[in-house]
Scaffold this motif. Structure first.
Motif, short mmCIF file in Angstrom:
data_model
loop_
_atom_site.label_atom_id
_atom_site.label_comp_id
_atom_site.label_asym_id
_atom_site.label_seq_id
_atom_site.Cartn_x
_atom_site.Cartn_y
_atom_site.Cartn_z
N GLU A 287 0.82 -1.20 0.00
CA GLU A 287 0.00 0.00 0.00
C GLU A 287 0.86 1.25 0.00
N TRP A 288 2.05 1.17 0.58
CA TRP A 288 2.94 2.33 0.57
C TRP A 288 3.33 2.71 -0.86
N LEU A 289 3.47 1.68 -1.73
CA LEU A 289 3.81 1.96 -3.11
C LEU A 289 2.64 2.60 -3.85
N ASN A 290 1.42 2.15 -3.55
CA ASN A 290 0.24 2.77 -4.16
C ASN A 290 0.09 4.22 -3.73
N LYS A 291 0.43 4.54 -2.49
CA LYS A 291 0.36 5.93 -2.03
C LYS A 291 1.39 6.79 -2.75
N ILE A 292 2.57 6.22 -3.00
CA ILE A 292 3.60 6.97 -3.75
C ILE A 292 3.14 7.20 -5.18
N LEU A 293 2.56 6.16 -5.81
CA LEU A 293 2.08 6.32 -7.18
C LEU A 293 0.98 7.38 -7.27
N ALA A 294 0.08 7.40 -6.29
CA ALA A 294 -0.98 8.40 -6.29
C ALA A 294 -0.42 9.82 -6.17
N GLN A 295 0.69 9.95 -5.43
CA GLN A 295 1.28 11.27 -5.26
C GLN A 295 2.07 11.71 -6.49
N VAL A 296 2.73 10.76 -7.14
CA VAL A 296 3.60 11.10 -8.26
C VAL A 296 2.84 11.13 -9.58
N TRP A 297 1.69 10.46 -9.64
CA TRP A 297 0.98 10.26 -10.90
C TRP A 297 0.72 11.55 -11.69
N PRO A 298 0.27 12.65 -11.06
CA PRO A 298 0.02 13.86 -11.86
C PRO A 298 1.26 14.41 -12.54
N ASN A 299 2.44 14.11 -12.02
CA ASN A 299 3.67 14.66 -12.58
C ASN A 299 4.32 13.76 -13.62
N LEU A 300 3.71 12.62 -13.90
CA LEU A 300 4.29 11.70 -14.87
C LEU A 300 3.74 11.91 -16.28
N ASP A 301 2.82 12.85 -16.46
CA ASP A 301 2.21 13.05 -17.77
C ASP A 301 3.25 13.35 -18.84
N ARG A 302 4.17 14.28 -18.53
CA ARG A 302 5.14 14.70 -19.54
C ARG A 302 6.07 13.55 -19.94
N TYR A 303 6.51 12.76 -18.95
CA TYR A 303 7.42 11.65 -19.26
C TYR A 303 6.72 10.58 -20.09
#
Length: 820
Positions: free
Chosen positions: A146-162
């Motif tokens: 679940e800690w990894l899912n929380k990190i993905l939820a936090q980082v997800w908006p910033n991965l659009d450009r990549y």
């Protein structure tokens, strides 16, 4: 009080609590009486409102109008069928197709809702489907993260450009090269949405793992609200409700004793993931069971060619790392499969005479991206195939082989008869397995497989032992094409190619041929010193007599530039050769091709614990791949990771910001990012937004879109357009348009950009000024550092004076009229 106690005793059965219960009953009764008394005077008011309530309930809504129109259309269609004298069979056929389509859509929507529910709240969705889960249901080898899912939820908006750069630089060129009709394929919009992917479980391997690597598997589930728009020529299609589910392997290697401790990361799918999606725009035409399954099969093939074993996606973390060894490591072994037979299969073709029915079964095998298909046995439920297949295995632990049995129905979709799964790691441990596998998703049926694990030996003496085993097997089986060795070819770079008048016209690739197998590298565009950095695998029957044909060809003319035939026997002495190969070119020209040949003997004596560990040097032994020379057929080029994307807030910052100067354009301004991509060999223009546009004559708003083309001298490209943003004088598009051109051509050319108003079919305007909103010509020779993607820039839109005066006067008069 006695009556109240008797009443309470009759209700609760306990007289000692009568007082407390009486209080509750009395309070409720008295409050109820008060409520009824207070409501009596309001009867007349409610009668007065009854007509209004009836109108609110029965007045026509959008849904009722839609149902009425659809019903009227069906009645008109039925009347036309009778009027034209068509048979009732056509009506039944249309009704059958409509019901079939509705059933498929409902089934698809149910899967989407379930997958989305699991992605949002896994526990609630599963418990709502299965009420009584026993306490012993658990997965000992897989851990929740679940800690990894929380990190993905936090980082997800910033991965659009990549992700956008990865799709444009890797997937888009691969699709364009896949078919001649897809050359104009491009992504016009990429929006990943707000729902991040979810990792259902993580498994870290501790056995049979080398000391210089960390291996983990992640069960990836993605069911998001993404919106991806693709354009092919003038047709626009969209992908929505994308669902991806599969096992992703992450390999961290090599491990180092210095920062950042890990040299690189490799990501790939062990097997083909399950992919499902809905189509929008013109793609809805393909939303029928037959056509949609065909399209999804094409998409799955492209994903398999990109990220399913043996294909990998490497991410280097340190400089001077040989990425080719991360992307193309040595195989671990070969799985020899004998598909013997099946029994008690389901009947897919009913027989009205015998009432038993038969099937025409065949079997398919999937090992990663490798695919094998058996012959079809006609009209039987107990087929005997007795066929041999050999699959190259790149990962053992966690890798599985998928077996699917089908009933062949020419002209229609084949009926599934069941499926099964085999763990390759278990077969490697046992060495040999002869097993009957029960078929899942079937009422009955079993399939028999005999599997042999063959490791890779670097000892030449193992070849004679393999010859002896092959001769013994040929006496008892009819297999004539068994392999005895494996040849791994790593193609690096070439030099000394005959030059053309323009270096930009030198687009070359390498083609390797051994027997019936052909392998082709990706194309290197606009360079006389191409770098490929790719690996290829060939299975050999007899290394003493086999030869490999190496050719370098031109992409446009398909003509051969250099050729060399290399006998495999020359590698038998040392089992490895890193010497360059000199190809014979036109007019006696010698072309130097740097490549590596590694020969390994198949042996059943080499167990899983004896896997060869290939060292990955930080200083490459071969020339590292050069990103500037990569082209649109280089599907694995790694874009630079940028986690900070330009948001809408940043694009509309304060007037003092260098990104947002004070508006000074005659007809507004247009915000664009212009740069040349060396990997795709294109001029890429991202149209972000516009502001302060003047509307067309007689209107206060505009339906704006951008029309653009690239020009070099008298040569002009095809016109490309963005989507239409309706009823907005400050529209935002965030779409990218691409124009094929080399860097030299880009610096000599210019862009003709126009912002226009989408004219309605029901309205006509006089003159071009009524739909032409503004234009700008961008001289690319004045763009600083065109080969680097820089910051967005505002461009002033202009138009002729007559159009300006008439448009501005119309806008002022319209606005003043509305205000008065």
């Amino acid at each position: 009080m006695t009556n109240r106690q008797d009443l309470c005793e009759s209700i609760c059965g306990k007289r000692q609590h009568a007082d407390s219960y009486c209080v509750r009953v009395i309070v409720y009764t008295e409050s109820n009486d008060r409520r009824m008394e207070s409501e009596e005077p309001k009867v007349e008011k409610e009668t007065e409102r009854s007509w209004k309530d009836l109108w609110d309930v029965y007045h026509p809504t959008t849904e009722s109008i839609r149902i009425y129109v659809m019903s009227l259309g069906v009645l008109v269609l039925v009347w036309l069928v009778g009027y034209w004298g068509f048979s009732i069979t056509w009506v039944m056929l249309g009704l059958f197709i409509w019901m079939w389509r509705e059933k498929k859509i409902k089934k698809k929507n149910y899967k989407i809702q379930t997958a989305r529910g699991v992605a949002q709240n896994e526990q609630t969705t599963i418990l709502s489907s299965v009420q009584d889960l026993p306490s012993w249901v658990y997965f000992p080898d897989v851990e929740k993260a679940e800690w990894l899912n929380k990190i993905l939820a936090q980082v997800w908006p910033n991965l659009d450009r990549y992700v956008e750069e990865t799709l444009r630089m890797s997937v888009e060129p691969a699709v364009q090269q896949a078919n001649e009709m897809l050359k104009s394929f491009q992504f016009s919009k990429i929006d990943l949405g707000d729902e991040p992917p979810r990792v259902a479980g993580v498994q870290v391997y501790t056995e049979y793992v080398k000391k210089n690597e960390i291996v983990m598997d992640m069960d990836l589930m993605y069911s998001g609200d993404c919106d991806i728009q693709i354009r092919i020529k003038r047709f626009l299609a969209g992908v929505q409700d994308l669902q991806v589910q599969g096992t992703v392997r992450v390999v961290m290697k090599p491990l180092m004793s210095q920062h950042p401790l890990v040299g690189g990361i490799t990501v790939f799918f062990l097997n083909r993931p399950d992919i499902n999606f809905n189509l929008s725009n013109i793609g809805e035409v393909l939303n029928f069971p037959g056509l949609s399954s065909l399209l999804k099969g094409v998409v799955a093939d492209q994903v398999a060619a990109f990220m399913v074993l043996p294909n990998r996606f490497p991410i280097p973390l340190v400089p001077d790392l040989d990425v080719s060894r991360l992307r193309y490591p040595m195989p671990k072994g070969v799985l020899r499969i004998q598909l013997k037979e099946a029994k008690q299969l389901m009947s897919a073709d009913p027989d009205f005479f015998t009432k038993k029915g038969k099937s025409d079964p065949y079997c398919t095998l999937h090992v990663g991206a490798q695919f094998f298909k058996s012959k079809t046995i006609q009209r039987t439920l107990d087929p005997k195939w007795n066929q041999y297949f050999e699959a190259v295995v790149y990962e053992v632990e966690g890798q599985t082989m998928q077996i699917n049995v089908f009933d062949e129905d020419p002209g229609v979709k084949d009926d599934p008869l069941g499926n099964a799964t085999v763990s390759i790691g278990q077969v490697a441990k046992e060495g040999f397995t002869d097993v009957w596998l029960p078929l899942e998703d079937a009422k009955s049926g079993q399939v028999r497989l005999r599997m042999t694990w063959l490791g890779l030996s670097s000892q030449r003496e193992a070849l004679e032992k393999m010859y002896t085993q092959m001769e013994r097997m040929k006496r008892v089986t009819d297999m004539d094409d068994m392999s005895s060795a494996l040849l791994f070819v790593r193609v690096d770079s070439a030099s000394g190619l005959p030059r053309k008048k323009k270096v930009e016209d030198m687009n070359t690739y390498v083609e390797l041929t051994m027997g019936k197998k052909h392998e082709k590298s990706w194309i290197q565009w606009g360079t006389d010193k191409p770098v490929w950095g790719q690996g290829f695998t060939f299975l050999l029957k007899d290394p003493h007599s086999e030869e490999i044909l190496i050719e370098i060809k031109d992409e446009k003319s398909k003509k051969m530039i250099g050729k060399k035939i290399v006998p495999v026997a020359m590698v038998l002495e040392t089992m490895k050769s890193s010497d360059p190969v000199f190809l014979e070119g036109p007019k006696g020209v010698k072309i130097e091709l740097k490549m590596e040949l590694i020969l390994r003997i198949l042996s059943s004596d080499v167990g899983e614990e004896s896997f060869e560990e290939e060292e990955i040097p930080l200083t490459p032994t071969l020339t590292p791949p050069s990103t500037p020379d990569a082209g649109p057929s280089s599907p694995m080029m790694i874009p630079e990771i940028r986690l900070a994307s330009i948001s809408e807030t940043e694009l509309s910052s304060t007037p003092d910001s260098p990104l947002t100067p004070v508006p000074k354009g005659e007809a507004g301004q247009l915000l664009m990012t212009i740069y040349h991509s060396l990997t795709s060999n294109k001029v890429l223009v991202t149209v972000h937004k516009a502001r302060n546009l003047l509307p067309p004559r007689g209107s206060k708003i505009a339906d704006a879109y951008v029309r653009m083309r690239f020009c070099v001298g008298a040569k002009k490209s095809e016109i490309k357009k963005t989507g239409v943003v309706k009823e907005n004088l400050n529209p935002a598009w965030d779409e990218t348009l691409g124009f094929p051109a080399s860097l030299t051509e880009a610096k000599k050319g210019h862009l003709e950009v126009a912002v226009k108003h989408k004219r309605s079919l029901l309205k006509s305007f006089r003159g071009t000024d009524s739909w032409f909103l503004g234009e700008v010509e961008v001289d690319l020779s004045k763009v600083e550092q065109l080969q680097i993607k820089g910051q967005p820039q505002w461009f002033d839109l202009k138009r002729d004076v007559g159009a300006k005066l008439s448009r501005y006067a119309s806008f002022i008069s319209t606005r003043s009229g509305s205000e008065s």
